[in-house]
Enzyme design. Structure first.
Site, PDB file in Angstrom:
ATOM      1  N   GLU A  89       0.716  -1.284  -0.369  1.00  0.00           N
ATOM      2  CA  GLU A  89       0.357  -0.184   0.199  1.00  0.00           C
ATOM      3  C   GLU A  89       1.049   0.847   0.211  1.00  0.00           C
ATOM      4  O   GLU A  89       0.346   2.372   0.506  1.00  0.00           O
ATOM      5  CB  GLU A  89      -0.765   0.200   0.712  1.00  0.00           C
ATOM      6  CG  GLU A  89      -1.877  -1.076   0.768  1.00  0.00           C
ATOM      7  CD  GLU A  89      -2.956  -0.728   0.219  1.00  0.00           C
ATOM      8  OE1 GLU A  89      -3.260   0.457  -0.553  1.00  0.00           O
ATOM      9  OE2 GLU A  89      -4.004  -1.297   0.247  1.00  0.00           O
ATOM     10  N   HIS A 108      -2.859   1.976   8.485  1.00  0.00           N
ATOM     11  CA  HIS A 108      -3.221   1.158   8.078  1.00  0.00           C
ATOM     12  C   HIS A 108      -3.682   0.348   7.933  1.00  0.00           C
ATOM     13  O   HIS A 108      -2.790  -0.617   8.556  1.00  0.00           O
ATOM     14  CB  HIS A 108      -3.073   1.400   6.345  1.00  0.00           C
ATOM     15  CG  HIS A 108      -4.015   0.749   5.665  1.00  0.00           C
ATOM     16  ND1 HIS A 108      -5.921   0.499   5.322  1.00  0.00           N
ATOM     17  CD2 HIS A 108      -3.585  -0.764   4.492  1.00  0.00           C
ATOM     18  CE1 HIS A 108      -5.774  -0.721   4.453  1.00  0.00           C
ATOM     19  NE2 HIS A 108      -4.873  -1.357   4.278  1.00  0.00           N
ATOM     20  N   HIS A 110      -6.965  -3.388   9.115  1.00  0.00           N
ATOM     21  CA  HIS A 110      -8.517  -3.551   9.068  1.00  0.00           C
ATOM     22  C   HIS A 110      -8.711  -4.190   9.238  1.00  0.00           C
ATOM     23  O   HIS A 110      -9.120  -5.571   9.977  1.00  0.00           O
ATOM     24  CB  HIS A 110      -8.295  -4.972   7.823  1.00  0.00           C
ATOM     25  CG  HIS A 110      -7.693  -5.010   6.443  1.00  0.00           C
ATOM     26  ND1 HIS A 110      -6.880  -5.889   5.871  1.00  0.00           N
ATOM     27  CD2 HIS A 110      -6.965  -4.204   5.788  1.00  0.00           C
ATOM     28  CE1 HIS A 110      -6.286  -5.827   4.537  1.00  0.00           C
ATOM     29  NE2 HIS A 110      -5.873  -4.377   4.710  1.00  0.00           N
ATOM     30  N   TYR A 129     -19.087  13.224  20.333  1.00  0.00           N
ATOM     31  CA  TYR A 129     -17.902  14.220  19.694  1.00  0.00           C
ATOM     32  C   TYR A 129     -16.323  13.989  19.525  1.00  0.00           C
ATOM     33  O   TYR A 129     -15.932  14.380  19.128  1.00  0.00           O
ATOM     34  CB  TYR A 129     -18.207  15.214  20.874  1.00  0.00           C
ATOM     35  CG  TYR A 129     -17.299  14.301  22.417  1.00  0.00           C
ATOM     36  CD1 TYR A 129     -15.983  14.847  22.694  1.00  0.00           C
ATOM     37  CD2 TYR A 129     -17.610  13.827  23.562  1.00  0.00           C
ATOM     38  CE1 TYR A 129     -14.971  14.530  23.656  1.00  0.00           C
ATOM     39  CE2 TYR A 129     -17.236  12.943  24.537  1.00  0.00           C
ATOM     40  CZ  TYR A 129     -15.619  13.529  24.819  1.00  0.00           C
ATOM     41  OH  TYR A 129     -14.663  12.836  25.766  1.00  0.00           O
ATOM     42  N   HIS A 171     -12.380  -3.155   2.329  1.00  0.00           N
ATOM     43  CA  HIS A 171     -11.300  -3.044   2.838  1.00  0.00           C
ATOM     44  C   HIS A 171     -10.793  -2.470   4.427  1.00  0.00           C
ATOM     45  O   HIS A 171     -10.213  -3.866   4.902  1.00  0.00           O
ATOM     46  CB  HIS A 171     -10.250  -1.954   1.809  1.00  0.00           C
ATOM     47  CG  HIS A 171      -9.150  -1.786   1.889  1.00  0.00           C
ATOM     48  ND1 HIS A 171      -8.422  -1.748   0.989  1.00  0.00           N
ATOM     49  CD2 HIS A 171      -7.601  -2.913   2.544  1.00  0.00           C
ATOM     50  CE1 HIS A 171      -6.938  -2.054   0.367  1.00  0.00           C
ATOM     51  NE2 HIS A 171      -6.937  -2.367   1.959  1.00  0.00           N
ATOM     52  N   TYR A 224      -6.786  22.394  22.719  1.00  0.00           N
ATOM     53  CA  TYR A 224      -6.212  21.888  24.138  1.00  0.00           C
ATOM     54  C   TYR A 224      -6.672  20.402  23.873  1.00  0.00           C
ATOM     55  O   TYR A 224      -5.286  19.692  25.065  1.00  0.00           O
ATOM     56  CB  TYR A 224      -7.222  22.691  25.083  1.00  0.00           C
ATOM     57  CG  TYR A 224      -8.126  23.994  25.550  1.00  0.00           C
ATOM     58  CD1 TYR A 224      -6.773  25.143  25.519  1.00  0.00           C
ATOM     59  CD2 TYR A 224      -8.757  24.110  24.968  1.00  0.00           C
ATOM     60  CE1 TYR A 224      -7.427  26.033  26.105  1.00  0.00           C
ATOM     61  CE2 TYR A 224      -9.922  25.938  25.044  1.00  0.00           C
ATOM     62  CZ  TYR A 224      -8.421  26.566  25.652  1.00  0.00           C
ATOM     63  OH  TYR A 224      -9.182  27.921  25.824  1.00  0.00           O
TER      64      TYR A 224
HETATM   65 ZN   LIG Z   1      -5.209  -3.218   3.499  1.00  0.00          ZN
END
Ligand SMILES: [Zn+2]
Length: 232
Positions: A89, A108, A110, A129, A171, A224
């Site tokens: 990737e 990255h 999964h 939030y 993915h 903050y």
């Molecule tokens: Zn991946």
């Protein structure tokens, strides 16, 4: 410019930090097998570069010297000289650094709940939030393209507009922050939001916060919140 304490440009320290973080992907539920990948931005000449985890190596066998320095040579173009190949990737990581100057580290993986939403093509709405940590709501889901392709990189960067995290259809999850500790923290936080979304969907929800409230919290975080000490 004052450098935050957690930020370093020492390659030896960055390599060790990547190995440490890679070994935390599975305990944090962010990856299984060799499915996740991590990188940090490095100073590598005119077009910049990154230090990234290698392709197909089990995390528990990773060594600092296995991290692959990738030198950018242009948009979507790069070169490396290393016994191992960079993560499959690498194009997606590079695209984030080239599109977002504030990005210092990319994570990255999964993780299960983020991936469940991504399989369904769903985004994470303003249900809590803490979504402000990703820059706002919703956390979008990029359309599906084959892993490792330039098309996926373009789709991911588009989904990240105004955000520091997105889902990738069928993915997984992509997140960046200004350093690796913060990027790991954000990825784990987005997976928690994804879990909350899945569970609220089971209850007929989720109920949502008004957009104006998310803007208030984004502003509070920027002044903050997460500036001084991210989770280790
Ligand atoms: Zn991946």
């Amino acid at each position: 410019m004052t450098m935050p304490m957690t930020m370093t440009t020492d390659p030896a320290i960055l390599r060790a930090q990547l190995v440490h973080a890679a070994n935390r992907l599975q305990p944090l539920g962010l990856a299984t097998g060799t499915s996740g990948n991590l990188s940090v931005r490095i100073d590598a000449g005119a077009h910049g570069g990154m230090l990234i985890t290698p392709s197909g190596i089990a995390y528990d066998t990773l060594r600092p010297e296995d991290m692959v320095p990738v030198h950018f040579t242009g948009p979507g173009k790069a070169e490396w000289q290393h016994p191992l190949d960079p993560s499959s990737e690498w194009l997606m990581h590079q695209a984030v650094y080239q599109a977002r100057p504030e990005a210092g580290a990319v994570v990255h993986g999964h993780p299960t709940y983020a991936t469940v939403l991504a399989i369904q093509g769903l985004e994470i709405p303003a249900l809590h939030y803490m979504i402000a940590a990703a820059g706002g709501a919703p956390i979008r889901c990029a359309p599906y393209f084959t892993y490792g392709t330039a098309e996926l990189s373009v789709a991911a960067v588009a989904a990240l507009e105004g955000r520091k995290a997105c889902l990738l259809a069928h993915h997984g999850l992509l997140a960046f922050e200004r350093d690796l500790a913060r990027a790991m923290w954000l990825a784990a936080e987005v997976e928690t939001l994804a879990q909350q979304t899945v569970m609220c969907l089971a209850l007929g929800g989720p109920r949502l916060l008004p957009a104006g409230e998310i803007d208030v919290v984004v502003d509070k975080f920027s002044r903050y919140g997460l500036k001084s000490r991210p989770a280790p």
